[in-house]
Design an enzyme around this catalytic site. Structure first.
Site, PDB file in Angstrom:
ATOM      1  N   PHE A 229       0.871  -1.187   0.000  1.00  8.29           N
ATOM      2  CA  PHE A 229       0.000   0.000   0.000  1.00  8.29           C
ATOM      3  C   PHE A 229       0.907   1.236   0.000  1.00  8.29           C
ATOM      4  O   PHE A 229       0.798   2.100   0.861  1.00  8.29           O
ATOM      5  CB  PHE A 229      -0.943   0.018   1.214  1.00  8.29           C
ATOM      6  CG  PHE A 229      -1.734  -1.258   1.409  1.00  8.29           C
ATOM      7  CD1 PHE A 229      -2.896  -1.488   0.671  1.00  8.29           C
ATOM      8  CD2 PHE A 229      -1.328  -2.226   2.307  1.00  8.29           C
ATOM      9  CE1 PHE A 229      -3.644  -2.652   0.855  1.00  8.29           C
ATOM     10  CE2 PHE A 229      -2.058  -3.393   2.492  1.00  8.29           C
ATOM     11  CZ  PHE A 229      -3.225  -3.611   1.763  1.00  8.29           C
ATOM     12  N   CYS A 343      -5.740   2.836  10.043  1.00  4.67           N
ATOM     13  CA  CYS A 343      -6.196   4.229  10.100  1.00  4.67           C
ATOM     14  C   CYS A 343      -7.707   4.286  10.265  1.00  4.67           C
ATOM     15  O   CYS A 343      -8.315   5.328  10.043  1.00  4.67           O
ATOM     16  CB  CYS A 343      -5.738   5.007   8.871  1.00  4.67           C
ATOM     17  SG  CYS A 343      -6.378   4.358   7.335  1.00  4.67           S
TER      18      CYS A 343
HETATM   19  N1  SAH Z   1       1.898   4.406   3.044  1.00  7.18           N
HETATM   20  C1  SAH Z   1       1.475   5.515   2.216  1.00  7.18           C
HETATM   21  C2  SAH Z   1      -0.016   5.761   2.283  1.00  7.18           C
HETATM   22  C3  SAH Z   1      -0.891   4.566   1.924  1.00  7.18           C
HETATM   23  S1  SAH Z   1      -2.519   4.984   1.513  1.00  7.18           S
HETATM   24  C4  SAH Z   1       2.303   6.746   2.591  1.00  7.18           C
HETATM   25  O1  SAH Z   1       3.037   6.714   3.580  1.00  7.18           O
HETATM   26  O2  SAH Z   1       2.228   7.739   1.870  1.00  7.18           O
HETATM   27  C5  SAH Z   1      -3.196   3.466   1.001  1.00  7.18           C
HETATM   28  C6  SAH Z   1      -2.829   3.030  -0.423  1.00  7.18           C
HETATM   29  O3  SAH Z   1      -3.354   1.731  -0.616  1.00  7.18           O
HETATM   30  C7  SAH Z   1      -3.373   3.865  -1.560  1.00  7.18           C
HETATM   31  O4  SAH Z   1      -2.306   4.311  -2.348  1.00  7.18           O
HETATM   32  C8  SAH Z   1      -4.252   2.905  -2.386  1.00  7.18           C
HETATM   33  O5  SAH Z   1      -4.107   3.089  -3.790  1.00  7.18           O
HETATM   34  C9  SAH Z   1      -3.700   1.580  -1.990  1.00  7.18           C
HETATM   35  N2  SAH Z   1      -4.594   0.429  -2.057  1.00  7.18           N
HETATM   36  C10 SAH Z   1      -5.866   0.317  -1.625  1.00  7.18           C
HETATM   37  N3  SAH Z   1      -6.303  -0.949  -1.729  1.00  7.18           N
HETATM   38  C11 SAH Z   1      -5.270  -1.679  -2.218  1.00  7.18           C
HETATM   39  C12 SAH Z   1      -5.096  -3.060  -2.545  1.00  7.18           C
HETATM   40  N4  SAH Z   1      -6.058  -3.951  -2.345  1.00  7.18           N
HETATM   41  N5  SAH Z   1      -3.898  -3.452  -3.013  1.00  7.18           N
HETATM   42  C13 SAH Z   1      -2.901  -2.551  -3.216  1.00  7.18           C
HETATM   43  N6  SAH Z   1      -3.013  -1.242  -2.925  1.00  7.18           N
HETATM   44  C14 SAH Z   1      -4.192  -0.811  -2.442  1.00  7.18           C
END
Ligand code: SAH
Length: 399
Positions: A229, A343
């Site tokens: 993510f 979160c």
């Molecule tokens: N760790 C990051 C913030 C993560 S936000 C930072 O520090 O900036 C969560 C992210 O998860 C988003 O970019 C979204 O596109 C992604 N996401 C959501 N569901 C997902 C999935 N099933 N598999 C992969 N990515 C996913």
């Protein structure tokens, strides 16, 4: 002024400075009030408790602005609250390339108002009818505090409960200072990131994980890291700067990964100091693929989006958290580190610990807690508003 009279014995939360008054606590409205209008809030005997913004379409019927019976809330009151909130962050918030949350909603005395500052450009999210009503006063106060400009990113679904638009010029666009740059550069320790305030998530960047990224980066030296993510690379960049041997960023969003690649190039203009990979995939599927291939890592970051918006969705969310943590735990080498986050405000710290413990049990692995993280200090939690605590993290070591 229109008065909202509370039912008998329902003034307790207001006296304790909790900002939300639910519809069931309101006995009657004496007069008219449209969305976002300020009403006097009185107890059953008519004593003034303070002043709040009326939300006729929401279960949260009033959001308190002023708890001072002598100070009705108006545009000047809101402007003062914005100025005070900005002042609490200190002058560093407007330093070149700083990224700082200037206003964190209820906990900063401004229900429904979020303002983030990226290299002097402010991005606001106005989630309640009262916040929307004071849009101009908020923007003007941010400019008066030193903002180069103010951009509106109020394209949030929670506005639907307030009867507010979530699309078009009413929800997004410049409020002051003209159009911000396409990409704004911010610095976090040794890491440099571009923020896309128009198309990025939330206001463009997850400032709330700043301290967690520092914590994880400091543990990354020599490790083979899987950053799940990843969004625009945040944790992966911190790991690379911390001396990781390899960093793989995984996200479903191709634009987020494209920006992650740009951020690696921006932070390490001579080339990244480690092997890097950018994988566009569903984390749940990708972790299973790694398992089937016998792939192991010595650091995994799990920073998923919110799985639960409400307590009602908590059961399903709990399964999601357990599933993804179980998968990751099985992929860790002995001594490997798992940094895992939630979160979802509805998921308490206690419950998150239990979910992770259950995942460890099913993975047949033992873990030690070596650190706990929480939302960064510029995302404070008012003691009278525990709902403001939403982001928690566990840093675990596999034994
Ligand atoms: N760790 C990051 C913030 C993560 S936000 C930072 O520090 O900036 C969560 C992210 O998860 C988003 O970019 C979204 O596109 C992604 N996401 C959501 N569901 C997902 C999935 N099933 N598999 C992969 N990515 C996913």
């Amino acid at each position: 002024m229109t008065t909202a009279y509370l039912r008998a014995k329902r003034e307790w939360t207001v006296l304790h400075r909790h900002p939300w008054i639910f519809s069931g606590a309101v006995e009657r409205l004496d007069g008219d009030a449209g969305p976002g209008d300020v009403v006097r809030v009185a107890d059953a005997r008519g004593e003034t408790l303070g002043y709040g913004a009326w939300s006729p379409h929401s279960q949260i019927r009033v959001r308190m602005l002023s708890f001072d019976p002598r100070r009705p809330a108006d545009a000047a009151f809101v402007a003062d609250a914005v100025a005070a909130s900005v002042a609490r962050r200190g002058a560093a918030a407007f330093a070149p390339h700083a990224g700082t949350r200037l206003v964190h909603g209820e906990s900063d005395g401004l229900p429904g108002v979020v303002a983030d500052c990226y290299d002097g450009w402010c991005v606001v999210q106005l989630a309640s009818a009262g916040a929307e009503k004071f849009k101009d006063a908020i923007a003007a106060a941010l400019v008066a505090a030193g903002a180069k400009g103010v951009y509106n990113r109020s394209d949030v679904d929670s506005r639907l409960h307030e009867g507010l638009a979530v699309e078009g010029a009413a929800a997004t666009g410049p409020l002051a200072g003209g159009e911000p740059p396409e990409l704004i550069e911010i610095h976090e320790g040794a890491v440099k990131c571009f923020v896309d305030v128009r198309r990025g998530h939330k206001t463009g960047f997850y400032l709330d994980q700043r301290e967690a990224r520092a914590c994880v980066g400091a543990l990354a030296a020599g490790r083979d890291c899987l950053n799940c993510f990843s969004y625009t690379g945040g944790f992966g960049l911190a790991c690379a700067a911390g001396g990781a041997a390899r960093v793989e960023n995984v996200d479903l969003s191709a634009p987020a990964l494209a920006l992650a690649e740009k951020n690696f190039a921006l932070t390490f203009p001579g080339g990244a100091p480690c092997e890097t990979a950018f994988t566009c995939a569903d984390v749940f599927k990708y972790l299973r693929l790694c398992r089937d291939r016998g792939r192991q890592f010595d650091m995994i970051v799990l920073d998923p989006p919110k799985f639960a918006d409400t307590k009602g969705q908590l059961m399903r969310a709990t399964r999601g958290y357990k599933d993804v943590n179980l998968l990751a735990m099985k992929l860790l080498k002995p001594g490997g580190v798992l940094a895992t986050f939630s979160c979802s405000g509805a998921m308490t710290q206690d419950l998150f610990d239990k979910v992770c413990a259950e995942a460890a049990f099913d993975a047949k692995r033992d873990f030690q807690v070596i650190a706990r993280t929480r939302q960064a200090a510029d995302h404070p939690v008012a003691l009278s508003f525990p709902e403001g605590f939403y982001l928690k993290g566990l840093v675990l070591r596999a034994t």
